[in-house]
Design a protein around this motif. Structure first.
Motif, mmCIF file in Angstrom:
data_model
loop_
_atom_site.group_PDB
_atom_site.id
_atom_site.type_symbol
_atom_site.label_atom_id
_atom_site.label_comp_id
_atom_site.label_asym_id
_atom_site.label_seq_id
_atom_site.Cartn_x
_atom_site.Cartn_y
_atom_site.Cartn_z
ATOM 1 N N LEU A 383 0.891 -1.264 0.000
ATOM 2 C CA LEU A 383 0.005 0.027 -0.213
ATOM 3 C C LEU A 383 1.023 1.288 0.019
ATOM 4 C CD1 LEU A 383 -2.792 1.313 0.209
ATOM 5 C CD2 LEU A 383 -2.783 1.056 2.592
ATOM 6 N N SER A 384 1.941 1.297 0.788
ATOM 7 C CA SER A 384 2.886 2.390 0.712
ATOM 8 C C SER A 384 3.480 2.543 -0.542
ATOM 9 C CB SER A 384 3.886 2.121 1.955
ATOM 10 O OG SER A 384 4.949 3.122 1.784
ATOM 11 N N HIS A 385 3.791 1.694 -1.154
ATOM 12 C CA HIS A 385 4.325 1.769 -2.340
ATOM 13 C C HIS A 385 3.321 2.180 -3.478
ATOM 14 C CE1 HIS A 385 5.049 0.278 -6.692
ATOM 15 N NE2 HIS A 385 6.360 0.590 -6.378
ATOM 16 N N ASP A 386 2.143 1.891 -3.539
ATOM 17 C CA ASP A 386 1.044 2.208 -4.281
ATOM 18 C C ASP A 386 0.380 3.728 -4.259
ATOM 19 O OD1 ASP A 386 0.909 -0.184 -5.661
ATOM 20 O OD2 ASP A 386 -0.966 -0.807 -4.458
ATOM 21 N N VAL A 387 0.559 4.143 -2.933
ATOM 22 C CA VAL A 387 0.240 5.607 -2.539
ATOM 23 C C VAL A 387 1.323 6.514 -2.557
ATOM 24 C CG1 VAL A 387 -1.760 4.771 -1.446
ATOM 25 C CG2 VAL A 387 0.167 5.230 -0.030
ATOM 26 N N GLY A 388 2.592 6.064 -2.812
ATOM 27 C CA GLY A 388 3.522 7.087 -2.654
ATOM 28 C C GLY A 388 4.554 7.141 -1.578
ATOM 29 N N GLY A 389 4.016 6.384 -0.549
ATOM 30 C CA GLY A 389 4.806 6.259 0.805
ATOM 31 C C GLY A 389 3.900 6.877 2.034
ATOM 32 N N ASN A 390 3.095 7.678 1.836
ATOM 33 C CA ASN A 390 2.474 8.432 2.829
ATOM 34 C C ASN A 390 1.055 7.643 2.875
ATOM 35 O OD1 ASN A 390 1.149 10.101 4.905
ATOM 36 N ND2 ASN A 390 1.975 11.871 3.792
ATOM 37 N N VAL A 391 1.193 6.666 3.735
ATOM 38 C CA VAL A 391 -0.125 5.699 3.913
ATOM 39 C C VAL A 391 -1.090 6.637 5.071
ATOM 40 C CG1 VAL A 391 -1.033 3.612 4.860
ATOM 41 C CG2 VAL A 391 1.004 3.544 3.782
ATOM 42 N N SER A 392 -0.567 7.318 5.820
ATOM 43 C CA SER A 392 -1.566 7.851 6.825
ATOM 44 C C SER A 392 -2.306 8.924 6.132
ATOM 45 C CB SER A 392 -0.772 8.720 7.934
ATOM 46 O OG SER A 392 0.080 7.581 8.784
ATOM 47 N N LYS A 393 -1.551 9.679 5.192
ATOM 48 C CA LYS A 393 -2.459 10.990 4.425
ATOM 49 C C LYS A 393 -3.283 10.116 3.546
ATOM 50 C CE LYS A 393 -1.774 14.903 1.432
ATOM 51 N NZ LYS A 393 -0.728 15.763 0.733
ATOM 52 N N TRP A 394 -3.177 9.146 2.899
ATOM 53 C CA TRP A 394 -3.776 8.170 1.941
ATOM 54 C C TRP A 394 -5.174 7.916 2.557
ATOM 55 C CZ3 TRP A 394 -5.578 3.291 2.256
ATOM 56 C CH2 TRP A 394 -6.364 3.024 1.196
ATOM 57 N N ARG A 395 -4.966 7.195 3.865
ATOM 58 C CA ARG A 395 -5.972 6.882 4.556
ATOM 59 C C ARG A 395 -7.070 7.774 4.838
ATOM 60 N NH1 ARG A 395 -2.518 2.850 8.149
ATOM 61 N NH2 ARG A 395 -2.760 0.892 7.209
ATOM 62 N N GLN A 396 -6.638 8.985 5.293
ATOM 63 C CA GLN A 396 -7.472 10.332 5.551
ATOM 64 C C GLN A 396 -8.480 10.346 4.596
ATOM 65 O OE1 GLN A 396 -5.215 13.458 6.862
ATOM 66 N NE2 GLN A 396 -4.435 12.816 8.672
ATOM 67 N N VAL A 397 -7.961 10.623 3.178
ATOM 68 C CA VAL A 397 -8.604 10.691 2.099
ATOM 69 C C VAL A 397 -9.699 9.351 1.701
ATOM 70 C CG1 VAL A 397 -8.430 11.271 -0.454
ATOM 71 C CG2 VAL A 397 -6.846 12.206 1.201
ATOM 72 N N TRP A 398 -9.057 8.146 2.071
ATOM 73 C CA TRP A 398 -9.743 7.281 1.555
ATOM 74 C C TRP A 398 -10.988 6.867 2.410
ATOM 75 C CZ3 TRP A 398 -10.821 3.511 -1.731
ATOM 76 C CH2 TRP A 398 -11.345 2.044 -1.253
#
Length: 450
Positions: A383-398
Motif C-alpha cells: 500500500l505504501s508503494h501504491d500511494v507514494g509512501g504516505n499511508v496515513s495521508k492516503w487513509r485520511q482521504v480514503w
C-alpha cells in the motif's frame, strides 16, 4: 434541492464511517423529534382537544416503536452474519458436533479421542472459550486432524463451481486470494443447501477483531501490550480495515454492474463482506495453487492462496504447539506437540507474531507474552508503494471517500452512471488505492452519479 438531500445523506454516512459495527448496533438520533413536534403544536395555540388527540397519537407511536425495537432485539443474528436460515443450524454444541461428523463423513481424519469443550481464559474469571478437548490419550506426533483437499475452501474451488465457474473464468478480479474467497464464502453461506452447510453453520456469528471495536475499547486493550508495541497497534488495525474495504471495491463494483441479477447489493452487502473477510484474515492457511488465468495476468502460474480448512480451525493458539502443515497428498495436517490426556486442551500455533499482531489479526493477546518482534506488514508495504509512501495521508482521504464509493456501487439509482463506470474502472486497476483516493469530493461525485 436534490443536491441538498445528497449532502445530508453524505453527512449521515460520514458519521458511520467505521461501519460495519458487528458487536452491537445502537439506536439513536430520533429521540428529540417527538418532543419538538409537540412543542411546535402547542406553540400554535391549539385547544385541549387537539392536545388530547396528539397525546393519543404519541401513545400509539410509542407502542409501535417499542414493538419494533422488541422485534429487533429478539434477533440473535447480528448485522453482517450471512448464513442463510441460521435458526436451523442448531445450538452451539450441535453446530460443532455436526461439522466434525460432516468432515469425517467426507474423508477427514479426526483422532477418536478428540472433541470440543469450553475452557477458562487465563486472567478472565467466569469467561470461557471453545477449544479442542482431549477425551482420552493422544500421543505426541499423532495426527489430530487431517483435512482432505475436497473439503478445503479457496479460490480454486470456483473453477468447477456450478454457476460461479464461468464468472470466475472471465472476471480477473476474482483471481484474488482474499476477494475471490470472500465472494465464494458468501455465495455458499447464502445457500441453505450448500455442501459446506455444516461448516458454515459452525462459523462465529461475529468475528471479534479490533477493526470492529467501539471507540475506547482498543485504547483500553492497548494497555495490556508491551510498551514498545503500543504505538504500532493502530496501524496494524487500520491495515485490517484497508484489506476489507479495498478488496470490496476491487471485486464487487464489477459484479454488481455485469451480473446484477446474481449479485444484488442488498444480499452482498458491505457488512456481510466484512464478516467474510474477517473470517479469512483470522482462520486461513496459505496453500500454493496453480492458476492458468493468473498466469496470463502476471506471468506466474502459482499463487499462495488463503485456504479455509473445516474442523482444523477449531484449536486455540499456543506458542509451543505445532503449526498445521501440508502433506504430499495436499491434505492439511495437525499433529500433537506433546502427550495429552483426558481433559487437556489441544492447541495449534498461529505462527510467530508479536503481541500487537495477535491482537490485530485474531482479537486476543497471548496469555504468555510473545517475545517476537513485530514484522513489517506486507500489505502495508504494498500500500505504501501504491500511494507514494504516505499511508496515513492516503487513509485520511480514503476513509472520507469510501462511504461515497459504497453509496455509488450499492444504490440502484447510480447504476450505469458515469461516476459508477469510472469507479468500476478505477477499482479494476492494479493501483487501486491511488486511483480511488483521488478525484472529485464526495458531494460532487454523488451529484454527477445521479
Amino acid at each position: 434541492m436534490a443536491a441538498r438531500r445528497k449532502q445530508v445523506a453524505l453527512s449521515d454516512l460520514e458519521e458511520n464511517s467505521n461501519r460495519p459495527e458487528l458487536e452491537e448496533d445502537r439506536d439513536g438520533g430520533q429521540k428529540q423529534l417527538l418532543p419538538l413536534f409537540v412543542r411546535r403544536l402547542l406553540g400554535q395555540g391549539f385547544n385541549f382537544h387537539v392536545v388530547y388527540l396528539v397525546g393519543a397519537f404519541l401513545v400509539v407511536v410509542s407502542f409501535a416503536a417499542l414493538s419494533l425495537n422488541r422485534g429487533r432485539s429478539r434477533s440473535p443474528f447480528p448485522l453482517g452474519y450471512a448464513v442463510a436460515e441460521p435458526e436451523t443450524c442448531g445450538n452451539d454444541e450441535e453446530r460443532v458436533v455436526n461439522v466434525l461428523r460432516w468432515a469425517v463423513a467426507n474423508g477427514a481424519h479426526i483422532h477418536p479421542n478428540i472433541s470440543t469443550g469450553l475452557f477458562d481464559i487465563p486472567g478472565k474469571p467466569g469467561v470461557k472459550i471453545r477449544g479442542v478437548l482431549a477425551t482420552g490419550k493422544v500421543r505426541e506426533r499423532e495426527k489430530i486432524f487431517s483435512v482432505p483437499t475436497n473439503l478445503l475452501l479457496n479460490i480454486q474451488k470456483m473453477e468447477k463451481h456450478h454457476w460461479l465457474g464461468p464468472i470466475y473464468a472471465e472476471t480477473p478480479q476474482l483471481h484474488d486470494s482474499i476477494g475471490g474467497l470472500a465472494l465464494l464464502l458468501l455465495v455458499e453461506a447464502l445457500n441453505a443447501s450448500s455442501f459446506y452447510r455444516p461448516y458454515l453453520c459452525s462459523l462465529p456469528l461475529t468475528v471479534p477483531l479490533p477493526v470492529f471495536y467501539r471507540p475506547g475499547k482498543l485504547e483500553k486493550m492497548k494497555g495490556d501490550l508491551p510498551v514498545g508495541e503500543r504505538g504500532l497497534i493502530e496501524n496494524l488495525v487500520e491495515a485490517r480495515r484497508d484489506v476489507i474495504q479495498l478488496h470490496y471495491m476491487k471485486v464487487m463494483p464489477t459484479l454488481f454492474l455485469k451480473y446484477p441479477a446474481l449479485f444484488p447489493p442488498e444480499q452482498f452487502s458491505y457488512e456481510r463482506w466484512a464478516w467474510a473477510v474477517s473470517l479469512i484474515m483470522s482462520r486461513t492457511w496459505g496453500r500454493q495453487i496453480h492458476d492458468p488465468i493468473l498466469n496470463k495476468k502476471t506471468g506466474t502460474n502459482t499463487s499462495m492462496a488463503h485456504t479455509l480448512a473445516p474442523g482444523a480451525d477449531m484449536p486455540n493458539h499456543n506458542a509451543s504447539a505445532y503449526e498445521a502443515m501440508q502433506d504430499k497428498e495436499g491434505r492439511l495436517v495437525l499433529v500433537a506437540d506433546r502427550n495429552v490426556t483426558r481433559g487437556d486442551q489441544v492447541y495449534i500455533s498461529y505462527g510467530a507474531k508479536c503481541n500487537a499482531e495477535f491482537l490485530a489479526h485474531y482479537g486476543f493477546i497471548p496469555g504468555y507474552p510473545s517475545p517476537r518482534p513485530c514484522k513489517q506488514n506486507a500489505t502495508h508495504l504494498k500500500l505504501s508503494h501504491d500511494v507514494g509512501g504516505n499511508v496515513s495521508k492516503w487513509r485520511q482521504v480514503w476513509r472520507r471517500k469510501f462511504q461515497t464509493f459504497l453509496t455509488i456501487v450499492t444504490d440502484k439509482r447510480f447504476r450505469n452512471s458515469k461516476a459508477y463506470l469510472q469507479l468500476q474502472s478505477a477499482a479494476s486497476n492494479p493501483g487501486v488505492p491511488t486511483s480511488l483516493a483521488t478525484g472529485k469530493d464526495d458531494a460532487a461525485a454523488l451529484t454527477e452519479a445521479e
